[in-house]
Write a protein that holds these residues in place. Structure first.
Motif, mmCIF file in Angstrom:
data_model
loop_
_atom_site.group_PDB
_atom_site.id
_atom_site.type_symbol
_atom_site.label_atom_id
_atom_site.label_comp_id
_atom_site.label_asym_id
_atom_site.label_seq_id
_atom_site.Cartn_x
_atom_site.Cartn_y
_atom_site.Cartn_z
ATOM 1 N N LEU A 1 37.795 40.321 43.699
ATOM 2 C CA LEU A 1 37.961 40.466 45.567
ATOM 3 C C LEU A 1 36.649 40.525 45.687
ATOM 4 O O LEU A 1 35.932 40.078 46.689
ATOM 5 C CB LEU A 1 38.922 40.260 45.973
ATOM 6 N N GLN A 2 35.886 41.527 44.625
ATOM 7 C CA GLN A 2 34.696 42.244 45.285
ATOM 8 C C GLN A 2 33.410 41.408 45.448
ATOM 9 O O GLN A 2 32.364 41.551 46.481
ATOM 10 C CB GLN A 2 34.036 43.620 43.974
ATOM 11 N N ASP A 3 33.494 41.120 45.000
ATOM 12 C CA ASP A 3 32.196 39.070 45.089
ATOM 13 C C ASP A 3 32.352 38.023 45.827
ATOM 14 O O ASP A 3 31.578 37.844 46.261
ATOM 15 C CB ASP A 3 32.196 39.091 43.513
ATOM 16 N N SER B 1 37.790 52.905 40.800
ATOM 17 C CA SER B 1 36.925 53.567 41.239
ATOM 18 C C SER B 1 36.125 52.672 42.279
ATOM 19 O O SER B 1 34.512 52.710 41.874
ATOM 20 C CB SER B 1 36.318 53.052 39.709
ATOM 21 N N LEU B 2 36.297 52.576 43.003
ATOM 22 C CA LEU B 2 35.655 51.700 44.372
ATOM 23 C C LEU B 2 34.811 53.051 45.202
ATOM 24 O O LEU B 2 35.425 54.187 45.248
ATOM 25 C CB LEU B 2 36.708 51.287 45.288
ATOM 26 N N SER B 3 33.790 52.245 45.168
ATOM 27 C CA SER B 3 32.835 53.326 45.865
ATOM 28 C C SER B 3 32.005 52.392 47.306
ATOM 29 O O SER B 3 31.850 50.867 46.732
ATOM 30 C CB SER B 3 31.319 54.225 45.036
ATOM 31 N N THR C 1 29.886 49.031 46.064
ATOM 32 C CA THR C 1 28.247 49.903 45.214
ATOM 33 C C THR C 1 28.688 50.059 43.814
ATOM 34 O O THR C 1 28.493 49.917 43.834
ATOM 35 C CB THR C 1 27.691 51.056 46.032
ATOM 36 N N SER C 2 30.228 50.389 43.574
ATOM 37 C CA SER C 2 31.025 50.508 42.420
ATOM 38 C C SER C 2 32.649 50.358 42.536
ATOM 39 O O SER C 2 32.886 50.304 43.629
ATOM 40 C CB SER C 2 30.261 51.560 41.451
#
Length: 74
Positions: free
Chosen positions: A68-70, A9-11, A57-58
């Motif tokens: 990884l996103q952070d 669910s990557l935005s 964003t999400s």
């Protein structure tokens, strides 16, 4: 085969401009994957989001089970 990369669910985008909306992707260990699409489809933005260069964003990105996103881009 064990899952190596999981995108759920990557935005993502650049500032107020949203480019990716709810993208999902799974890559297993030893699997080869190609990302193809027309100009402006978001291929580069996806790669930049995975590497920490675009604003996520999400959604979540995990590599071998670790988020990884952070993490900052290196």
């Amino acid at each position: 085969m064990a899952e190596l990369l999981n995108v759920r669910s990557l935005s993502a985008g650049y500032g107020p401009v949203a480019v990716l909306h709810e993208v999902g992707l799974r890559v297993a260990q030893a699997e080869m994957v190609a990302l193809i699409g027309s100009n402006g489809a978001g291929k580069s933005t996806l790669m930049r989001a995975l590497s920490g260069l675009a604003d996520v964003t999400s959604g979540t990105i995990t590599l071998d089970g670790r988020p990884l996103q952070d993490l900052p881009a290196q």
